[in-house]
Design a protein around this motif. Structure first.
Motif, PDB file in Angstrom:
ATOM      1  N   THR A   1       0.837  -1.211   0.000  1.00 37.93           N
ATOM      2  CA  THR A   1       0.000   0.000   0.000  1.00 37.93           C
ATOM      3  C   THR A   1       0.875   1.266   0.000  1.00 37.93           C
ATOM      4  OG1 THR A   1      -1.484  -1.288   1.395  1.00 37.93           O
ATOM      5  CG2 THR A   1      -2.023   1.046   1.081  1.00 37.93           C
ATOM      6  N   PRO A   2       0.715   2.111  -0.994  1.00 33.44           N
ATOM      7  CA  PRO A   2       1.530   3.324  -1.025  1.00 33.44           C
ATOM      8  C   PRO A   2       0.966   4.417  -0.110  1.00 33.44           C
ATOM      9  CG  PRO A   2       0.100   3.279  -2.945  1.00 33.44           C
ATOM     10  CD  PRO A   2      -0.186   2.022  -2.158  1.00 33.44           C
ATOM     11  N   ALA A   3       1.807   5.390   0.233  1.00 33.79           N
ATOM     12  CA  ALA A   3       1.377   6.517   1.080  1.00 33.79           C
ATOM     13  C   ALA A   3       0.619   7.491   0.191  1.00 33.79           C
ATOM     14  CB  ALA A   3       2.594   7.177   1.720  1.00 33.79           C
ATOM     15  N   LEU A   4      -0.682   7.268   0.046  1.00 35.77           N
ATOM     16  CA  LEU A   4      -1.456   7.957  -1.000  1.00 35.77           C
ATOM     17  C   LEU A   4      -1.464   9.477  -0.897  1.00 35.77           C
ATOM     18  CD1 LEU A   4      -4.389   5.432  -1.360  1.00 35.77           C
ATOM     19  CD2 LEU A   4      -2.871   6.145  -3.206  1.00 35.77           C
ATOM     20  N   SER A   5      -1.647  10.020   0.316  1.00 34.13           N
ATOM     21  CA  SER A   5      -1.708  11.496   0.361  1.00 34.13           C
ATOM     22  C   SER A   5      -0.362  12.094  -0.004  1.00 34.13           C
ATOM     23  CB  SER A   5      -2.191  12.042   1.707  1.00 34.13           C
ATOM     24  OG  SER A   5      -2.268  11.074   2.681  1.00 34.13           O
ATOM     25  N   LEU A   6       0.716  11.407   0.357  1.00 35.52           N
ATOM     26  CA  LEU A   6       2.031  11.906  -0.047  1.00 35.52           C
ATOM     27  C   LEU A   6       2.190  11.846  -1.565  1.00 35.52           C
ATOM     28  CD1 LEU A   6       4.235  10.369   2.792  1.00 35.52           C
ATOM     29  CD2 LEU A   6       3.530  12.744   2.512  1.00 35.52           C
ATOM     30  N   LEU A   7       1.594  10.854  -2.194  1.00 34.02           N
ATOM     31  CA  LEU A   7       1.665  10.780  -3.661  1.00 34.02           C
ATOM     32  C   LEU A   7       0.881  11.924  -4.310  1.00 34.02           C
ATOM     33  CD1 LEU A   7       1.414   6.960  -4.492  1.00 34.02           C
ATOM     34  CD2 LEU A   7       3.452   8.375  -4.202  1.00 34.02           C
ATOM     35  N   TYR A   8      -0.296  12.232  -3.747  1.00 29.48           N
ATOM     36  CA  TYR A   8      -1.032  13.412  -4.236  1.00 29.48           C
ATOM     37  C   TYR A   8      -0.137  14.650  -4.148  1.00 29.48           C
ATOM     38  CZ  TYR A   8      -5.817  11.352  -4.062  1.00 29.48           C
ATOM     39  OH  TYR A   8      -6.964  10.639  -4.272  1.00 29.48           O
ATOM     40  N   GLY A   9       0.497  14.779  -2.988  1.00 29.91           N
ATOM     41  CA  GLY A   9       1.379  15.939  -2.784  1.00 29.91           C
ATOM     42  C   GLY A   9       2.564  15.899  -3.736  1.00 29.91           C
ATOM     43  N   LEU A  10       3.129  14.727  -3.926  1.00 23.51           N
ATOM     44  CA  LEU A  10       4.310  14.572  -4.791  1.00 23.51           C
ATOM     45  C   LEU A  10       4.000  14.971  -6.234  1.00 23.51           C
ATOM     46  CD1 LEU A  10       7.204  13.613  -5.271  1.00 23.51           C
ATOM     47  CD2 LEU A  10       6.309  11.276  -5.508  1.00 23.51           C
ATOM     48  N   LYS A  11       2.830  14.587  -6.688  1.00 21.45           N
ATOM     49  CA  LYS A  11       2.436  14.984  -8.042  1.00 21.45           C
ATOM     50  C   LYS A  11       2.480  16.510  -8.160  1.00 21.45           C
ATOM     51  CE  LYS A  11      -1.418  14.225 -11.302  1.00 21.45           C
ATOM     52  NZ  LYS A  11      -1.728  15.575 -11.757  1.00 21.45           N
ATOM     53  N   HIS A  12       1.949  17.172  -7.158  1.00 26.51           N
ATOM     54  CA  HIS A  12       1.941  18.635  -7.205  1.00 26.51           C
ATOM     55  C   HIS A  12       3.363  19.204  -7.064  1.00 26.51           C
ATOM     56  CE1 HIS A  12       0.013  22.481  -7.199  1.00 26.51           C
ATOM     57  NE2 HIS A  12       0.764  22.831  -6.174  1.00 26.51           N
ATOM     58  N   VAL A  13       4.181  18.573  -6.228  1.00 23.83           N
ATOM     59  CA  VAL A  13       5.570  19.029  -6.063  1.00 23.83           C
ATOM     60  C   VAL A  13       6.311  18.966  -7.394  1.00 23.83           C
ATOM     61  CG1 VAL A  13       7.814  18.298  -5.125  1.00 23.83           C
ATOM     62  CG2 VAL A  13       5.864  18.568  -3.597  1.00 23.83           C
ATOM     63  N   THR A  14       6.135  17.872  -8.118  1.00 21.14           N
ATOM     64  CA  THR A  14       6.851  17.773  -9.397  1.00 21.14           C
ATOM     65  C   THR A  14       6.354  18.852 -10.363  1.00 21.14           C
ATOM     66  OG1 THR A  14       5.282  16.126 -10.261  1.00 21.14           O
ATOM     67  CG2 THR A  14       7.244  15.281  -9.153  1.00 21.14           C
ATOM     68  N   GLU A  15       5.085  19.216 -10.246  1.00 27.48           N
ATOM     69  CA  GLU A  15       4.574  20.310 -11.089  1.00 27.48           C
ATOM     70  C   GLU A  15       5.163  21.659 -10.683  1.00 27.48           C
ATOM     71  OE1 GLU A  15       0.406  17.896 -11.938  1.00 27.48           O
ATOM     72  OE2 GLU A  15       0.369  19.658 -10.634  1.00 27.48           O
ATOM     73  N   LEU A  16       5.309  21.863  -9.374  1.00 28.12           N
ATOM     74  CA  LEU A  16       5.928  23.122  -8.904  1.00 28.12           C
ATOM     75  C   LEU A  16       7.375  23.224  -9.393  1.00 28.12           C
ATOM     76  CD1 LEU A  16       4.714  23.498  -5.180  1.00 28.12           C
ATOM     77  CD2 LEU A  16       3.945  24.789  -7.167  1.00 28.12           C
ATOM     78  N   ILE A  17       8.097  22.093  -9.332  1.00 32.52           N
ATOM     79  CA  ILE A  17       9.499  22.090  -9.779  1.00 32.52           C
ATOM     80  C   ILE A  17       9.569  22.374 -11.279  1.00 32.52           C
ATOM     81  CG2 ILE A  17      11.528  20.595 -10.136  1.00 32.52           C
ATOM     82  CD1 ILE A  17      10.902  19.298  -7.417  1.00 32.52           C
TER      83      ILE A  17
END
Lengths: 384, 384
Positions: free
Chosen positions: B241-257
């Motif tokens: 099971t992945p850390a889903l909320s962190l993945l939501y956040g990570l998607k946005h982080v990669t967009e910010l970068i």
């Protein structure tokens, strides 16, 4: 530039504390349900102390201007003459609201950047004893002037039964104001300034004397009828659907203010004002107002050797720092820093640091760090 | 002090951008549903560029240390000898993980505050040709050293088929690293540093060469078996099971970068490093590392005339500014500022302003504004 970062240093709307953002983030409830009653019940006593009153503080969904218009509509009977003290754009707005409603409006205009001299209002009222209400601005957002409302209230009270109605929009919650003790009859503010909330909520507190005038008023008014709000609030309710998420946030704001301590809140605002004034004095950049007339929530600079709007553009582009420009005839001549609500001494240090870099970027040869060190000294010497 | 305001300037966890907070604030989804596949699918290509690799970047729910242990367990066969370059507490941790698993661990210790000399590692490997893996730290969080990983990779690659395994925990996302081009075999990082997320996610990228070693490995490992993560990720899935909320956040982080631009992100970090170094040099407060060895994400100061922990206490009490102390034998001797991820030049100006006030508060007679002006000059001259 770091995406998603911005520095909002205009005199409202102001930044929202993260915990207030979280507090607002709640499911909707029925506006006639017990939860809403409990929400209003818990907010009410805490708002009283911010306003310095024993009266219930009424809450209307609307901007600050809605609160100003409600005050006019309720307090001024048809046929009454009123005096509006105009020390800037928001005094002017009070006058506009009055003339819009065909009220016989006397203006007492003061040079923008100066506070009104209470003695001159006393003189005016002696010459015009038929004036039924005096409107004044606590903090004139357009100039950063704090008017001597306490002294105005004392003189008005001493010489007449004229109502004293105060626009406290960029003051209440940041500047000390004691509605009952000073003798203010109506005190209005908005949510988006020192109250640390998004725009959308306006507040009004009304004295016993003013309630008598309002109850006898025949001027038609439905949404803005303050007696409806008063009567409903006695049962922890509102006459119309309240702005529920703002109320959730407001409950938390009053807790934050209680946690910091109201006197500490005022002292923090005065210290931020002193830091900014010290910084610009160190750089010989003229302040629009004198120290005596200065507001603890907004400060305006009137530079004589650079264009404030060019500086503002650079600050926005380089740092995403937003400071305000001038309004009306001060447009292009001043820039204004809002320092109220969710704003700390550390934020002011940061703001001044960025402005120093901005000044150098537009070619003004300021000595870097000079304004900052003056502001730092203000903290170290406890100046508030 | 303003409630609800704090300044987190430790080298991780770091502040979360507000839009990332919002992005994480989503309802849970099934971890085997199409939505999760789409989430992983959209993140994967963007992570590759941050790591400088064409390999898929694996994501495990766990802290950075989990990623380090996974690297050890997968890359080191039973009976292998390894070399761990120890330049601080996190190099030491890599060595501890290896000895915990009874691996024949050679340590190459470097004085804390210095970077490793790549030539000496080349020498070491010549004398010990049986070493199967070299472990190094990109940015040593405990000292603020950036090790010369590019040169280490070149020399290791030139002289042996030894795997080169790099702890990139406080570097990746803030410091330029080109895994494929430089020849790194395993690169690990965590979510809570330059990746602008809460802790709880660790990342690992593995070279083709290292995959061959890992596939042949007989060392038992279940949750940390990286080949499982690789095989699942090829189908946009995770083995556990992945850390889903962190993945939501990570998607946005990669967009910010992507929005800021990766090179701009690195340049911002270098400029923040230069600002801090210029500020403390202006105050004659010694830096722990040389300019050449300095990390763009963490800076350590080693004062010789005041107690860093007294300063830290004052900063916390007066401003709610948190900076880090020293670890192990550097405890009580240094303080460290984290300047990575959601941190801007404006934040550094603010941090330095507060530290100057703090220094005066503890009795060190620094000239106020002197460090700030040095940092401001760095911005104006574009030093990055």
């Amino acid at each position: 530039m770091l995406p998603d970062q911005q520095f909002l240093r205009i005199p409202g709307p102001t930044p929202i504390p993260p915990s207030v953002q979280r507090a607002m983030n709640q499911p909707m409830i029925g506006h006639r349900d017990q939860e809403t009653k409990e929400l209003l019940h818990s907010i009410s006593p805490k708002l009283k102390s911010v306003f310095g009153t024993n009266q219930n503080v009424l809450m209307l969904a609307g901007s600050g201007t809605a609160g100003l218009e409600a005050a006019v509509l309720n307090a001024v009977h048809p046929g009454d003459d009123v005096l509006v003290i105009v020390t800037g754009a928001f005094g002017d707005r009070f006058a506009q609201i009055c003339t819009e409603h065909d009220i016989a409006t006397h203006r007492y205009d003061v040079e923008w950047g100066e506070a009104v001299n209470p003695g001159s209002i006393e003189e005016y009222l002696k010459k015009h004893p038929h004036i039924k209400a005096v409107f004044a601005t606590l903090c004139e957002t357009s100039t950063g002037v704090l008017n001597p409302v306490k002294e105005l209230a004392r003189l008005i009270r001493q010489h007449s039964d004229t109502l004293f109605i105060v626009d406290g929009v960029s003051g209440v919650g940041g500047a000390d104001v004691k509605m009952d003790e000073w003798g203010i009859d109506v005190l209005i503010t908005g949510s988006q300034k020192a109250m640390m909330l998004p725009p959308g909520l306006t507040f009004a507190a009304v004295s016993e004397r003013a309630w008598k005038v309002m109850e006898a008023n025949t001027r038609p008014s439905f949404y803005f009828d303050l007696t409806k709000y008063r009567d409903q609030l006695e049962n922890d309710a509102t006459p119309f659907t309240p702005a529920l998420s703002l109320l959730y946030g407001l409950k938390h704001v009053t807790e934050l203010i209680e946690q910091e301590g109201l006197q500490e809140v005022f002292s923090r605002h005065r210290q931020m004002m002193n830091m900014i004034r010290a910084a610009f004095k160190a750089h010989d950049i003229p302040l629009l107002t004198s120290d005596e007339a200065a507001s603890p929530t907004v400060t305006a600079m009137k530079p004589d050797d650079f264009d404030p709007d060019t500086l503002r553009k650079v600050l926005k582009n380089e740092f995403k720092l937003t400071v305000a420009g001038g309004q009306k005839h001060l447009k292009g001549h001043i820039f204004r820093i809002g320092h109220m609500g969710y704003c700390s001494q550390a934020d002011i240090l940061q703001t001044i640091s960025m402005i120093e870099v901005g000044l150098r970027t537009i070619g003004k040869p300021v000595e870097l760090g000079k304004g900052i060190s003056a502001a730092q000294e203000t903290i170290l010497t406890g100046g508030s």
